[in-house]
Write an enzyme that holds these catalytic residues in place. Structure first.
Site: not given
Length: 144
Positions: A9-10, A17, A22, A73, A76, A79, A86, A99, A101, A103, A108
């Site tokens: 998402p995002n 953004r 980013y 990635n 959100a 977290h 799963d 995984e 990211h 940033s 953060r």
């Protein structure tokens, strides 16, 4: 060799953004950069982005049928989504996940420092901008 790059998402708002975190490149720009890089390595990359948890889970499930590895990635969802955790675990016997990211999530906000998916991924790479994805691809190529 085929690798799937999944963005949560995002991440479709990359380049719009929080440019200070980013960057100003769009997700499309980053995907083009990664695709060009992968070609030099003889790798076929596919990309998937969704803002919907269920769609991400479905794509993770399907990835075992078509890919040798996945760079993810989860945005959100990293977290707090035990459902995505799963899903990765369910297919981890078939292909590795890295995984990533853009940033440095460890420098953060407190809630971003926690990843519920790290333990079902081969490694977490964080804080290198778009090169976090490139490093994820390289890691997959090393282990495959």
């Amino acid at each position: 060799m085929r690798i799937l790059v999944i963005n949560g998402p995002n991440l479709n708002m990359t380049g719009i953004r929080k440019k200070n975190i980013y960057g100003s490149e769009t997700l499309e720009d980053i995907n083009k950069y990664l695709s060009d890089y992968a070609k030099t390595k003889g790798v076929k990359l596919d990309f998937f982005q969704s803002n919907h948890e269920g769609e991400l889970i479905d794509e993770i499930h399907e990835s075992r049928k078509h890919y040798d590895g996945v760079v993810i990635n989860a945005g959100a969802y990293t977290h707090y989504s035990y459902a995505i955790r799963d899903a990765i675990e369910a297919v981890s016997d078939y292909l590795p996940f890295v995984e990533v990211h853009m940033s440095d999530i460890h420098s953060r906000e407190d809630f971003r420092k926690i990843s519920v998916i790290t333990e079902v991924c081969v490694k977490q790479i964080s804080g290198f901008g778009k090169d976090s994805y490139k490093m994820g691809i390289d890691l997959l190529l090393e282990i495959l």
